[in-house]
Scaffold this motif. Sequence first.
Motif, PDB file in Angstrom:
ATOM      1  N   GLN A 125      45.157  41.143 -20.809  1.00 46.19           N
ATOM      2  CA  GLN A 125      44.512  41.286 -22.112  1.00 46.19           C
ATOM      3  C   GLN A 125      43.631  40.106 -22.501  1.00 46.19           C
ATOM      4  OE1 GLN A 125      44.783  44.287 -23.901  1.00 46.19           O
ATOM      5  NE2 GLN A 125      45.632  44.774 -21.883  1.00 46.19           N
ATOM      6  N   ASP A 126      43.914  38.932 -22.031  1.00 47.73           N
ATOM      7  CA  ASP A 126      43.179  37.751 -22.470  1.00 47.73           C
ATOM      8  C   ASP A 126      41.951  37.510 -21.586  1.00 47.73           C
ATOM      9  OD1 ASP A 126      42.714  34.594 -22.263  1.00 47.73           O
ATOM     10  OD2 ASP A 126      43.549  35.059 -24.231  1.00 47.73           O
ATOM     11  N   PRO A 127      40.743  37.537 -22.155  1.00 45.96           N
ATOM     12  CA  PRO A 127      39.540  37.356 -21.333  1.00 45.96           C
ATOM     13  C   PRO A 127      39.453  35.983 -20.693  1.00 45.96           C
ATOM     14  CG  PRO A 127      38.974  37.395 -23.674  1.00 45.96           C
ATOM     15  CD  PRO A 127      40.404  37.811 -23.568  1.00 45.96           C
ATOM     16  N   GLY A 128      39.990  34.965 -21.380  1.00 47.59           N
ATOM     17  CA  GLY A 128      39.984  33.635 -20.788  1.00 47.59           C
ATOM     18  C   GLY A 128      40.836  33.563 -19.537  1.00 47.59           C
ATOM     19  N   ASN A 129      41.977  34.242 -19.549  1.00 49.83           N
ATOM     20  CA  ASN A 129      42.822  34.291 -18.358  1.00 49.83           C
ATOM     21  C   ASN A 129      42.107  34.966 -17.194  1.00 49.83           C
ATOM     22  OD1 ASN A 129      45.092  32.962 -19.356  1.00 49.83           O
ATOM     23  ND2 ASN A 129      46.042  34.838 -20.117  1.00 49.83           N
ATOM     24  N   LEU A 130      41.457  36.086 -17.482  1.00 48.87           N
ATOM     25  CA  LEU A 130      40.763  36.801 -16.409  1.00 48.87           C
ATOM     26  C   LEU A 130      39.631  35.959 -15.834  1.00 48.87           C
ATOM     27  CD1 LEU A 130      40.253  39.208 -14.631  1.00 48.87           C
ATOM     28  CD2 LEU A 130      38.977  40.286 -16.498  1.00 48.87           C
ATOM     29  N   GLY A 131      38.854  35.329 -16.705  1.00 46.26           N
ATOM     30  CA  GLY A 131      37.758  34.497 -16.216  1.00 46.26           C
ATOM     31  C   GLY A 131      38.243  33.349 -15.352  1.00 46.26           C
ATOM     32  N   THR A 132      39.347  32.733 -15.751  1.00 50.53           N
ATOM     33  CA  THR A 132      39.920  31.643 -14.966  1.00 50.53           C
ATOM     34  C   THR A 132      40.418  32.143 -13.618  1.00 50.53           C
ATOM     35  OG1 THR A 132      40.571  30.485 -16.990  1.00 50.53           O
ATOM     36  CG2 THR A 132      41.686  29.848 -14.956  1.00 50.53           C
ATOM     37  N   MET A 133      41.025  33.318 -13.602  1.00 50.45           N
ATOM     38  CA  MET A 133      41.511  33.891 -12.346  1.00 50.45           C
ATOM     39  C   MET A 133      40.342  34.215 -11.410  1.00 50.45           C
ATOM     40  SD  MET A 133      44.489  36.264 -13.992  1.00 50.45           S
ATOM     41  CE  MET A 133      44.871  37.170 -12.510  1.00 50.45           C
ATOM     42  N   ILE A 134      39.258  34.723 -11.963  1.00 50.78           N
ATOM     43  CA  ILE A 134      38.069  35.006 -11.154  1.00 50.78           C
ATOM     44  C   ILE A 134      37.545  33.713 -10.518  1.00 50.78           C
ATOM     45  CG2 ILE A 134      35.634  35.680 -11.290  1.00 50.78           C
ATOM     46  CD1 ILE A 134      36.512  37.745 -13.431  1.00 50.78           C
ATOM     47  N   ARG A 135      37.484  32.679 -11.325  1.00 48.68           N
ATOM     48  CA  ARG A 135      36.987  31.386 -10.829  1.00 48.68           C
ATOM     49  C   ARG A 135      37.863  30.855  -9.699  1.00 48.68           C
ATOM     50  NH1 ARG A 135      35.825  26.264 -14.910  1.00 48.68           N
ATOM     51  NH2 ARG A 135      34.755  24.901 -13.398  1.00 48.68           N
ATOM     52  N   THR A 136      39.183  30.959  -9.866  1.00 47.36           N
ATOM     53  CA  THR A 136      40.107  30.465  -8.849  1.00 47.36           C
ATOM     54  C   THR A 136      40.053  31.317  -7.587  1.00 47.36           C
ATOM     55  OG1 THR A 136      41.575  29.700 -10.612  1.00 47.36           O
ATOM     56  CG2 THR A 136      42.496  29.824  -8.397  1.00 47.36           C
ATOM     57  N   ALA A 137      40.018  32.638  -7.758  1.00 45.04           N
ATOM     58  CA  ALA A 137      39.963  33.529  -6.591  1.00 45.04           C
ATOM     59  C   ALA A 137      38.697  33.289  -5.786  1.00 45.04           C
ATOM     60  CB  ALA A 137      40.052  34.981  -7.046  1.00 45.04           C
ATOM     61  N   ALA A 138      37.595  33.039  -6.468  1.00 48.84           N
ATOM     62  CA  ALA A 138      36.344  32.737  -5.761  1.00 48.84           C
ATOM     63  C   ALA A 138      36.453  31.404  -5.029  1.00 48.84           C
ATOM     64  CB  ALA A 138      35.181  32.710  -6.752  1.00 48.84           C
ATOM     65  N   ALA A 139      37.154  30.445  -5.623  1.00 45.00           N
ATOM     66  CA  ALA A 139      37.285  29.120  -5.017  1.00 45.00           C
ATOM     67  C   ALA A 139      38.049  29.149  -3.701  1.00 45.00           C
ATOM     68  CB  ALA A 139      37.976  28.166  -6.002  1.00 45.00           C
ATOM     69  N   VAL A 140      38.977  30.087  -3.557  1.00 44.34           N
ATOM     70  CA  VAL A 140      39.734  30.179  -2.299  1.00 44.34           C
ATOM     71  C   VAL A 140      39.157  31.256  -1.379  1.00 44.34           C
ATOM     72  CG1 VAL A 140      41.845  29.339  -3.385  1.00 44.34           C
ATOM     73  CG2 VAL A 140      41.451  31.805  -3.220  1.00 44.34           C
ATOM     74  N   ALA A 141      37.994  31.776  -1.735  1.00 44.78           N
ATOM     75  CA  ALA A 141      37.314  32.794  -0.919  1.00 44.78           C
ATOM     76  C   ALA A 141      38.136  34.069  -0.767  1.00 44.78           C
ATOM     77  CB  ALA A 141      36.939  32.232   0.450  1.00 44.78           C
ATOM     78  N   ALA A 142      38.758  34.509  -1.865  1.00 38.27           N
ATOM     79  CA  ALA A 142      39.465  35.789  -1.835  1.00 38.27           C
ATOM     80  C   ALA A 142      38.463  36.922  -1.640  1.00 38.27           C
ATOM     81  CB  ALA A 142      40.238  35.986  -3.138  1.00 38.27           C
ATOM     82  N   ASP A 143      38.954  38.040  -1.140  1.00 37.06           N
ATOM     83  CA  ASP A 143      38.076  39.184  -0.886  1.00 37.06           C
ATOM     84  C   ASP A 143      37.714  39.931  -2.163  1.00 37.06           C
ATOM     85  OD1 ASP A 143      38.026  38.940   1.997  1.00 37.06           O
ATOM     86  OD2 ASP A 143      40.112  39.590   1.951  1.00 37.06           O
ATOM     87  N   GLY A 144      38.509  39.779  -3.218  1.00 33.18           N
ATOM     88  CA  GLY A 144      38.192  40.472  -4.454  1.00 33.18           C
ATOM     89  C   GLY A 144      39.340  40.451  -5.427  1.00 33.18           C
ATOM     90  N   LEU A 145      39.063  40.950  -6.627  1.00 35.59           N
ATOM     91  CA  LEU A 145      40.072  41.056  -7.674  1.00 35.59           C
ATOM     92  C   LEU A 145      40.040  42.476  -8.220  1.00 35.59           C
ATOM     93  CD1 LEU A 145      40.919  38.491 -10.417  1.00 35.59           C
ATOM     94  CD2 LEU A 145      40.588  40.882 -11.040  1.00 35.59           C
ATOM     95  N   TRP A 146      41.229  43.098  -8.259  1.00 34.01           N
ATOM     96  CA  TRP A 146      41.365  44.478  -8.739  1.00 34.01           C
ATOM     97  C   TRP A 146      42.032  44.456 -10.100  1.00 34.01           C
ATOM     98  CZ3 TRP A 146      40.913  42.991  -3.889  1.00 34.01           C
ATOM     99  CH2 TRP A 146      40.199  43.803  -2.997  1.00 34.01           C
ATOM    100  N   LEU A 147      41.515  45.249 -11.029  1.00 32.21           N
ATOM    101  CA  LEU A 147      41.971  45.217 -12.412  1.00 32.21           C
ATOM    102  C   LEU A 147      42.321  46.624 -12.860  1.00 32.21           C
ATOM    103  CD1 LEU A 147      42.096  42.889 -14.562  1.00 32.21           C
ATOM    104  CD2 LEU A 147      39.889  43.740 -15.394  1.00 32.21           C
ATOM    105  N   SER A 148      43.490  46.781 -13.472  1.00 32.08           N
ATOM    106  CA  SER A 148      43.860  48.101 -13.987  1.00 32.08           C
ATOM    107  C   SER A 148      42.914  48.494 -15.116  1.00 32.08           C
ATOM    108  CB  SER A 148      45.306  48.106 -14.481  1.00 32.08           C
ATOM    109  OG  SER A 148      45.450  47.274 -15.619  1.00 32.08           O
TER     110      SER A 148
END
Length: 270
Positions: A125-148
């Motif tokens: 629910q929190d947009p700040g949490n999602l944005g931070t997770m996107i930033r971190t996932a990109a930093a470790v070269a994850a393949d993607g983020l899936w969101l319900s």
Amino acid sequence: MLTSVKNPLVKLMRQLHQAKGRRQQQQFLLEGTHLLEEALAVQHPLTVVCSTPTWQTRYPELWQKIQAQTPRAETVSPEVLQAMATTVHPDGVVAMAVRHPSGNSHPDTDQAFSLTLGVAVETLQDPGNLGTMIRTAAAVAADGLWLSANSVDSDHPKVLRASAGQWFRLPLYSCADLTQQVNQWRRAGLQIIATQSQASTLYWELDLRQPTIILLGNEGAGLSPELVEAATAQACIPLAPSVESLNVAVTAALMLYEVRRQRLKTEAWP
């Protein structure tokens, strides 16, 4: 130069502050120089860019590039820009960008077989949490983020700002049925880790060198029983007795970097 806050363009921009407006227009709002530069770097389609004379003087080359690549580039007064923006102190530029279908892109059916690292989030629910997770996932070269589908919009203005521009670098997927998606990954042989505070296995005790999806839940309620059941393993992050839980974005960062720590011995950092 646009000087009236009653200009129709101001109304269109302000509609993008809300999810309903973004769905209706199939566009979203970009605010600030850094996000605009990131959008241009990946050639994300922009429809309108508005900036103040002061901003244009500060970034003359960027303004020329915008004028050459964007269908509509408008000079606006600081008062008009303020009316368009969601931030209290905008830095002088805002833009309307084309939305991906349903808010983001969708994976191919066979994509599960090529994944090495992904994050799936339920009812965030929190947009700040999602944005931070996107930033971190990109930093470790994850393949993607899936969101319900019942989570915060991935193109919410606060999500974009919190991602620090990495929103444009990390593939984002909207799942109408996240449990179905997790079951598909499981059939493809991926390891699915459910983060659970009551799990008996510590997260660093897992073998994360194999293709892995990390499941994260709602800020208050955590993961649903259906997703926990669909996972292949559960893991917890140890906490002091007086601490009930960690922020979900912090949990994501710990898990993702443990994956990278374990894999550094067998693969090169991207």
